[in-house]
Enzyme design. Structure first.
Site, PDB file in Angstrom:
ATOM      1  N   SER A   1       0.839  -1.197   0.000  1.00 39.29           N
ATOM      2  CA  SER A   1       0.000   0.000   0.000  1.00 39.29           C
ATOM      3  C   SER A   1       0.875   1.247   0.000  1.00 39.29           C
ATOM      4  CB  SER A   1      -0.881   0.011   1.251  1.00 39.29           C
ATOM      5  OG  SER A   1      -0.050   0.194   2.380  1.00 39.29           O
ATOM      6  N   LYS A   2       0.217   2.369  -0.220  1.00 38.52           N
ATOM      7  CA  LYS A   2       0.917   3.652  -0.183  1.00 38.52           C
ATOM      8  C   LYS A   2       1.569   3.844   1.191  1.00 38.52           C
ATOM      9  CE  LYS A   2      -0.196   8.544   0.209  1.00 38.52           C
ATOM     10  NZ  LYS A   2       0.440   8.575   1.509  1.00 38.52           N
ATOM     11  N   ARG A   3       0.833   3.377   2.222  1.00 34.55           N
ATOM     12  CA  ARG A   3       1.354   3.551   3.575  1.00 34.55           C
ATOM     13  C   ARG A   3       2.684   2.802   3.783  1.00 34.55           C
ATOM     14  NH1 ARG A   3      -2.595   1.775   7.499  1.00 34.55           N
ATOM     15  NH2 ARG A   3      -4.110   2.294   5.904  1.00 34.55           N
TER      16      ARG A   3
ATOM     17  N   ASP B   1       5.318   5.023   2.539  1.00 37.53           N
ATOM     18  CA  ASP B   1       5.614   6.125   3.467  1.00 37.53           C
ATOM     19  C   ASP B   1       6.419   5.622   4.664  1.00 37.53           C
ATOM     20  OD1 ASP B   1       4.110   7.571   1.771  1.00 37.53           O
ATOM     21  OD2 ASP B   1       2.318   7.679   3.044  1.00 37.53           O
TER      22      ASP B   1
END
Ligand code: GLU
Length: 511
Positions: free
Chosen positions: A268-270, A273
């Protein structure tokens, strides 16, 4: 054969709900490779029927990302084509006749249930032990729809403009099957598919209807998309059946998931990050101005390396070879070599791909990039000199910008001494030897790397000092640090005069 007797037309059909991430670009890539390999067409279709989730700027981001990767569509918004328009919002008027067709043939029905009534139904079902209640061939009998209400009442409600949707009427206990190019035969009992909304009260089709109708109208031969769409495929196959289009139904290929680096769950994008790597191909700012995603491009990755890395997230060439250009991928790619199980994303591997592709990039292209990264270079040095530095340093670089860092001592005279290297290897007792060595090297007539090497070794045997003592002293004096390309080649490149200046300065500064 995956392509027998059919004009190959594939599409990438993103919804403009945010920036494209790795998974989306991989879907685009596999569609692109498949189309190019078979001399077919690669179509971009923007699926923007869900107006609530529309994000301004997302479409531009999709075009830019595909452009950066070199995946140029043959048809699409801004490009045009015979089967346009290519934005579903611009095709709105085309869908109602298809919905009408399903209503008339009895494959779809009107439903007037309010959100409260739907909640009530779910609550009751849960109380009676149904884990995930849906609107389906059983529950619809107790709801407010054109199957349960008298015909005149339905007409009355429609005339009065009562809010309603259209639902597909899933048959009871019917086997739905199709052969997926990746997963093989998929069999689903229609009892497990709910009566999905296909047309909403705002006069827009839902994803399912628009997707199937457009694939049909655009003569799509193969639907290549992420595994998350596999649960929707039986409904899509059933829609083809209802419309009587089974003969021209596209083949399906559902691509495996892209997993987190540790293999647990979907990337995921998370994760990006949290673990500090980009999940996006191009930097993008959303309309609230808040989210700035730093993409692969901004981090200095080459598109060819990014695309090569992506290709391997689910596909393999059947050999040990890993480095492919886009055109080589086109000739090697096949859906048969796409795996079923999820692929782990590994950021360090992306860097490795970049390093490998950088090695393949011609020196003069690297030169062009470097002078655009640092305009000063050409004021200070000749093109020939910069090219020599590039060829000496490039092996050690992962990114093009590393060549500037690694090559700093060739481009700039103010050597920055690295303190940890000094404390490890600079021996003030040996400065006299360094001066002696300088004298010997300075007297070389033909200052080439082989002559320098011979002279250096000569000095070692004369002085009885080891390579491990003298080389780091010399390297620190010239470059400020302990690691770098061949010292003999380095000296030959910077020349005698600079060698003298730097050794003298280092002895003065470091003692
Ligand atoms: N609009 C869908 C998406 O956002 C397309 C899925 C499909 O390819 O059918 O991924």
């Amino acid at each position: 054969m995956e392509t027998a007797h059919r004009l190959i037309r594939v599409r990438f059909a993103p919804s403009p709900t945010g920036p494209l991430h790795i998974g989306g670009v991989r879907t685009a890539l596999y569609n692109f490779l498949f189309a190019r390999k078979h001399g077919g067409k690669f179509i971009l279709r923007i699926e923007d029927t869900d107006q609530k989730r529309f994000v301004f700027g997302a479409e531009r981001y999709i075009f830019d990302s595909l452009g950066w990767c070199g995946l140029t569509p043959d048809e699409g918004p801004e490009i045009g084509g015979e089967y346009g328009p290519y934005r579903q919002s611009e095709r709105k008027s085309m869908y109602s006749s298809f919905v009408q067709q399903l209503l008339e043939s009895g494959h779809a029905y009107y439903a007037f249930d309010t959100p409260e009534e739907l909640d009530e139904m779910r609550k009751k079902m849960k109380e009676s032990g149904v884990q995930s209640p849906t609107y389906n061939s059983i529950t619809r009998a107790n709801m407010k729809n054109s199957l349960t209400l008298p015909a005149e009442e339905v007409q009355g409600l429609l005339k009065a403009g009562e809010k309603h949707v259209v639902r597909i009427k899933m048959p009871r206990n019917q086997e739905i099957k199709f052969e997926d190019k990746v997963r093989g035969w998929v069999n689903v009992n229609s009892n497990n598919v709910d009566d999905k909304v296909i047309y909403k009260s705002d006069g827009m089709p839902t994803y399912h209807l628009a997707n199937v109708v457009d694939d049909y109208l655009m003569k799509i031969s193969h639907v290549i998309r992420g595994e998350e769409w596999l649960p929707s495929a039986p409904l899509h196959v059933y829609l083809y059946e209802c419309f009587g289009w089974l003969d021209s139904m596209p083949a399906f290929a559902h691509l495996p998931l892209i997993l987190k680096p540790d293999g647990h769950g979907k990337l995921s994008k998370r994760d990006g990050d949290r673990l500090g790597f980009p999940v996006f191909p191009v930097e993008w700012r959303s309309n609230d101005g808040k989210d700035i995603f730093s993409g692969y491009r901004e981090q200095g990755f080459m598109p060819e390396a990014f695309v090569n890395m992506l290709a391997f997230l689910g596909w393999n060439p059947g050999s040990d070879r890993e480095i492919f250009s886009l055109s080589e991928l086109i000739s090697e790619f096949s859906l048969e070599r796409v795996g079923k199980s999820g692929s782990k994303y590994d950021f360090s591997k992306t860097k490795w791909f970049n390093q490998q592709h950088l090695r393949l990039k011609p020196d003069h292209n690297v030169f062009e990039d470097l002078i655009s990264l640092n305009k000063e270079l050409l004021d200070r040095h000749t093109k020939e000199y910069i090219l020599s530095v590039i060829s000496l340093v490039r092996e050690r670089a992962t990114f093009e910008s590393d060549i500037l860092l690694e090559g700093r001592c060739f481009f700039f005279d103010d050597v920055k001494f690295d303190t940890s290297s000094i404390s490890k290897k600079w021996d003030p007792e040996l400065t006299n030897n360094l001066t002696e060595l300088l004298g010997q090297l300075f007297s070389i007539k033909n200052f080439s790397n082989t002559e320098i090497e011979t002279s250096f070794k000569d000095y070692l045997s004369k002085s009885g000092l080891s390579f491990g003592k003298m080389m780091p002293m010399l390297r620190i004096a010239i470059t400020g640090k302990l690691a770098g390309p061949s010292m003999f080649e380095t000296l030959a490149l910077i020349g005698k005069e600079k060698m003298k200046e730097r050794i003298t300065l280092a002895i003065k500064t470091l003692g």
